[in-house]
Design a protein around this motif. Sequence first.
Motif, short mmCIF file in Angstrom:
data_model
loop_
_atom_site.label_atom_id
_atom_site.label_comp_id
_atom_site.label_asym_id
_atom_site.label_seq_id
_atom_site.Cartn_x
_atom_site.Cartn_y
_atom_site.Cartn_z
N GLY A 1 72.61 62.90 52.66
CA GLY A 1 72.21 62.80 54.03
C GLY A 1 70.95 63.16 54.23
N PHE B 1 72.18 63.61 60.40
CA PHE B 1 71.95 63.60 61.92
C PHE B 1 71.65 65.05 62.35
CE2 PHE B 1 74.54 59.74 61.93
CZ PHE B 1 74.03 59.05 62.75
N VAL C 1 76.81 62.57 56.57
CA VAL C 1 76.55 62.16 57.95
C VAL C 1 76.07 63.46 58.88
CG1 VAL C 1 77.72 61.53 60.29
CG2 VAL C 1 78.05 60.27 57.99
#
Length: 255
Positions: free
Chosen positions: A117, A85, A81
Motif C-alpha cells: 500500500g 488510500f 488498500v
Amino acid sequence: MATEAVATSMAEDEKGRKPVAKRWRFMPLLLIVAGLGFGYAMGWHRYLTLDFLGDSRLALKAFVSANPIAAPLGFTLVYAVAVAFSFPAASVLTIFSGFLFGWLFGGLLAIIGATMGATVLFLAARTAFGGFLKERAGGAAARLSQGFERDAFSYLLVLRIAPFIPFFVVNIAPAVFNVRLRTFVVATLIGILPGAFAYAWLGQGVDSVLVAARRAGRQVAVGDLVTPEITIAFAALALVAALAAVVRKFWMRAI
C-alpha cells in the motif's frame, strides 16, 4: 517551406500535449483522495476499529479457520488498500493481524500489506509531484532535497521505525524529494519490521482486553494495549537508526 510547416505543427502539438500531460499526472493522487472520501462516506472506517474487532472477534476467527488461504490473502489486500488510500488504521490492522493469524504470520502479512500500500501511494505522489521540489525550490529546500536523496535510506529507516510521524506522510514525502523506488521499498520493508511484530504481538493477546472492555461497557483504544515499555523501545530503535546514519555520514567524510 513544407518542412518548416511540419516542424511548426509538431512543435504546436507538443506544446498542446504538455498541459494535458501535466493535468493527467495528478489523476492517481486524485483517485486516492476520492477513494478515501468515498470510504468515509460509506462508513468503512468503522470496520477498522478495535470496537469492531471486539464485536466480531468470534465470527472473524471462524472465517479464518474456514478459509486458511483466502483469509490471509484477503486480509493482506485489505491492508494494502487501506494504506494506499491513507486510512489511519495501520496500527489497528496490525493488531487485527496478530489476533487473527498469530504474531509471526500476522506480522508478516501486515508487513507485506503495508509495503504494498505504501508503494502504491508513493508512486501516485511521485507521478504528481516527482521532481517538483528539486526543479523549483532553491536555498535550504534544495539542499534538503539533495541531502535526502544522498542518504534517503537512513532517513527513511528512522522515520519508519519511529511511530511519531503519520504513516501516510512518510509515504508521500520521499516522492516529493525524488527518492528512488527501490530505496523506498527496502527502507519501508525493513523499517516497519519492529513495529509490525510488536503490534501483532499485542494483537495475539488482545482478546482478554477486548472482553474486559466490553464487560466494563467502554470502548477500547490502541492506547489501552500499548505499554510505556513498548513506546520506549520504539524510541530506542529510532535513536539507534539515527546514530547509525550519523556515524555513516562521518565515516564517508573521513574516507
